[in-house]
Design a protein around this motif. Sequence first.
Motif, mmCIF file in Angstrom:
data_model
loop_
_atom_site.group_PDB
_atom_site.id
_atom_site.type_symbol
_atom_site.label_atom_id
_atom_site.label_comp_id
_atom_site.label_asym_id
_atom_site.label_seq_id
_atom_site.Cartn_x
_atom_site.Cartn_y
_atom_site.Cartn_z
ATOM 1 N N ARG A 539 0.836 -1.320 -0.067
ATOM 2 C CA ARG A 539 -0.141 -0.179 -0.157
ATOM 3 C C ARG A 539 0.824 1.042 0.038
ATOM 4 N NH1 ARG A 539 -2.973 -1.885 5.302
ATOM 5 N NH2 ARG A 539 -0.586 -2.487 5.494
ATOM 6 N N LEU A 541 2.167 4.296 -0.979
ATOM 7 C CA LEU A 541 1.444 4.968 -2.099
ATOM 8 C C LEU A 541 2.334 5.952 -3.030
ATOM 9 C CD1 LEU A 541 -0.985 7.484 0.080
ATOM 10 C CD2 LEU A 541 -1.386 5.636 -1.393
ATOM 11 N N GLU A 563 -9.922 -1.802 -8.196
ATOM 12 C CA GLU A 563 -9.685 -1.830 -6.875
ATOM 13 C C GLU A 563 -9.357 -3.241 -5.940
ATOM 14 O OE1 GLU A 563 -12.292 1.356 -4.708
ATOM 15 O OE2 GLU A 563 -12.383 -0.314 -2.975
ATOM 16 N N SER A 568 -7.894 -0.192 -1.397
ATOM 17 C CA SER A 568 -8.600 1.067 -1.398
ATOM 18 C C SER A 568 -7.962 2.480 -1.591
ATOM 19 C CB SER A 568 -9.284 1.117 -0.123
ATOM 20 O OG SER A 568 -8.062 1.101 0.744
ATOM 21 N N SER A 569 -6.657 2.401 -1.699
ATOM 22 C CA SER A 569 -6.140 3.792 -2.262
ATOM 23 C C SER A 569 -6.118 4.066 -3.642
ATOM 24 C CB SER A 569 -4.538 3.723 -1.819
ATOM 25 O OG SER A 569 -4.421 3.226 -0.248
ATOM 26 N N ASP A 571 -8.495 5.016 -5.632
ATOM 27 C CA ASP A 571 -8.977 6.273 -6.197
ATOM 28 C C ASP A 571 -8.201 7.577 -5.814
ATOM 29 O OD1 ASP A 571 -10.958 7.972 -6.632
ATOM 30 O OD2 ASP A 571 -12.411 7.563 -4.919
ATOM 31 N N SER A 572 -7.501 7.621 -4.605
ATOM 32 C CA SER A 572 -6.619 8.716 -4.643
ATOM 33 C C SER A 572 -5.481 8.780 -5.514
ATOM 34 C CB SER A 572 -6.370 9.136 -3.219
ATOM 35 O OG SER A 572 -5.496 7.931 -2.601
ATOM 36 N N ALA A 573 -4.928 7.414 -5.608
ATOM 37 C CA ALA A 573 -3.708 7.453 -6.535
ATOM 38 C C ALA A 573 -4.033 7.697 -7.902
ATOM 39 C CB ALA A 573 -3.150 5.885 -6.375
ATOM 40 N N THR A 704 1.283 3.782 8.212
ATOM 41 C CA THR A 704 0.219 3.188 7.822
ATOM 42 C C THR A 704 -0.211 2.334 9.183
ATOM 43 O OG1 THR A 704 1.435 1.405 6.791
ATOM 44 C CG2 THR A 704 0.026 2.806 5.422
#
Length: 907
Positions: A539, A541, A563, A568-569, A571-573, A704
């Motif tokens: 995860r 980023l 996804e 779940s990251s 979207d922002s990535a 995290t």
Amino acid sequence: MDDLSAMPSSPQSDIASKYFYSSSGPCSGTGRSAEDTPPCQSSSFGSSRKRKKACEENGNGSPETLPSGENGTAEKQKRNMSKKSGVAKSAATACHGTHPLEPAEMAEHLKQGLGKEGQIVHIQEIPSREASFTELPCHLSGAMREALASIGISRLYSHQSQAIESSISGRHIVVATSTSSGKSLCYNIPVLESLSQDLMACALYIFPTKALAQDQLRTLLEMKNVFHIDIDVKIYDGDTPREDRLWIRNNARLLITNPDMLHVSILPYHGQFQRILSNLRYIVIDEAHSYKGAFGCHTALIIRRLKRICSDVYGSHPTFIFCTATSANPCEHVMELANLDEVELIQNDGSPCGSKYFLLWNPPLYMADGSSKASSVPRRSSSIVEVSYLFAEMVQHGLRCIAFCKTRKLCELVLAYTREILQESAKGLVDSICVYRAGYIAEDRRKIEADLFGGKLRGVAATNALELGIDVGHIDATLHLGFPGSIASLWQQAGRSGRRAKESLAIYVAFEGPLDQYFMKFPHKLFDKPIEHCHVDSRNLKVLGQQLACAAYEHPLCLKYDEHYFGSSLDSAMTTLKDKGYIINNPSGALSSSMWNYIGPEHFVFLQRSPSQAVSIRAIEHDKYKVIDKLNNRLLEEIEESKAFFQVYEGAVYMHQGVNYLVEELDLSSMTAFCRKADLKYYTKTRDYTDINVLGGEFAYLPTSTCKTNRVKTTTQANDCAVTTKWFGFYRILKSSNKISDSVELNLPPYSYVSQAVWVRIPHSVKITVEERKLQFRGGSHAASHALLNIVPLHMMCSASDLGTECANPHETRGIPDRILLYDKHPGGIGMASQAQMLFGELLLAPFELVSTCSCTGAVGCPNCIQSLTCSEYNEVLDKEAAILILKGVIDYERAYFEAEDAFQQS
Ligand SMILES: Nc1ncnc2c1ncn2[C@@H]1O[C@H](COP(=O)(O)OP(=O)(O)OP(=O)(O)O)[C@@H](O)[C@H]1O
């Protein structure tokens, strides 16, 4: 003429280790580096008295500050050998026998001879284990039975049977059994059987190194030769000739590759691999424990990219087979690595193993003669010399041996010492040993492997380059110079001896330092402690952003479907990529199901290059300096750019396989050093310093897990940092006297790289307290940082060469922030800082306990608390009392901060 031995002394007795312990240069600060000095040679055995005298003259009773050394003649050597006492051994101690001994007999022999000064502090007898056999499964084809018979296998170990049954029925498995337990057959049998039954089916083998791929190819070809079915098995890696690649893509059914090749050559051009990917039945990932840190993180995302292409583009759903030797959490680790919900664990080891005698060897203590009272602390003799004598013993008595050393230079030093001992005790064996380490060109390494396999060599001094499963034939004994960084690694190295159920020996020789001495004092911590956890963070980023761009280039991204692969990251990535203008969506359709195509940066599209070419997955440098022997134009070694100037510059004395070379020319534009063999009366070492500049306030890696665990809370930050080393000159130091003959200026470009640092601020109030007590603040923060560095490997898998800290020197004029900092010594960083950040609360408590309970009395502490073997500043600026105040002050401040925060939230 300056006398280096008159410099404020480093109080560690194993002085050479100061120079050779670190593989990647110094910590920071003005002065000397850990990488720059060639190993000391012959007369170092005989110079202990001289060295001790120098220290006594210094009034601190500590041993020498520099290794003395000389390529002495045999005559001089004898004289030196007979002179020595204390630090080194006497000629009488050296064994002159050459009769063959079995490992158990050797353990006894050592007790009576070399180890009679009480060096053997513990013997762990690991009992032998009988094989648990099962008959070959009845469904195995005749061809497979024949192939197995041809390599001498008529029955299977129980874990092999279980692995074959489960993987043939399509279950993902992880085989976590001991080294040399026959793991290769756990995947070779099901894969070859499946490929022979379904003539379209393909398999992908992923190894972390090219050498392992070559090793596996040899085994597979051996089996395939008698396996009367036409399966093309090929390696597809960076060494595969361009002209062969098309044929391989069109014909190979079993492709052996590595994560790097998947990343840059296979996935971005997956269309060329359509046949293989659409028929992919198995993915084999061997040595799974080696996927950790940044490399593990990238590999985890590359595997997700691979699964996505297989499933969403070609409709294939391969079965995974993982093999791992040493890890406490194999299932958890591989599930994270390959994003799997379920994996069957196979760990009931059915392979036989011979008994192993594991000796813990602590070099003897000696008292510096006539030392002043204040410093009359007993010191330990040189671990390097001890290992060299042990290495000579093994070779003399016919035990094939690997002496594992943490750094390249330690290897060279052990080789030089051992040859010197053999010159006296068994001259004919001097050439039966050599060094095996990274940096040597592949051809030389293959030759050493073959010579060791074929018995031409009796031993090698090796770095962990030989740790992974490269088959070098039967090894009887392993020596381990210092703790290799993790218990897992120690077992992995020790597992190299005693393969095929033979009795074996392992000897761990301690350095004088907190970790090694801890294990010498509490052996059960080594033998009872479960092996450390292997961690991979998919995860991250920063890595996710880079890998997502690669994934988008390969196949449009879609929030709704992807996804599942990227978490779940996603979207922002994706938003970040969109904001950078790297991806663009198809405006029709709902947002969540719209497809995002890769469009940038422009030059990549224009040049039709994939973004993966700009993403390094190993954080290992690509740029290296070549070292060429001018006499025959032979390439001796390639040295990573970040380490090159510690070893090669005009006028440097460079060492290769125990031989001295003078560097005559350094061509910066072609990154080549030209040198010539030379018999010189001096060695050289650079004068340099390294600065750490923490960049920005962004988290390099998000913390995290700090919030979701019951770990000690901390305000520690992990940031990107710039590490800059400057070399401003070098010393020529006479081997005979250990004195500086002259100092030469250097005009080398500084070397900088971006890495990651983890650091905590020292509150101003703490600084004031320290200064009010008339203690040295800088000495205290330096000492606290050392103590922290010393204990890190007890909590995290890392070695002394992975992390560094800021070291203070007495002439410092640059302003250094008030902080305790560790930085990742690998350019680009391998995730060490982020791991340390999560643990920092605990990490701070441990050095406080260590320093405040250490019984040493001097202000500058001892190697068991605040001194560091890797200190580039000879541990000159240290203050133990200030370190205790600083550590306590930071811990108390952190505690108060979070208590106040909790109280505020509750109110
Ligand atoms: N069922 C068996 N019966 C007898 N010998 C076997 C059997 N299975 C494997 N071996 C032998 O054991 C040796 C070690 O096998 P292999 O190299 O596959 O082990 P490994 O577990 O993969 O080793 P490493 O831990 O180094 O990766 C080989 O020489 C192999 O031929």
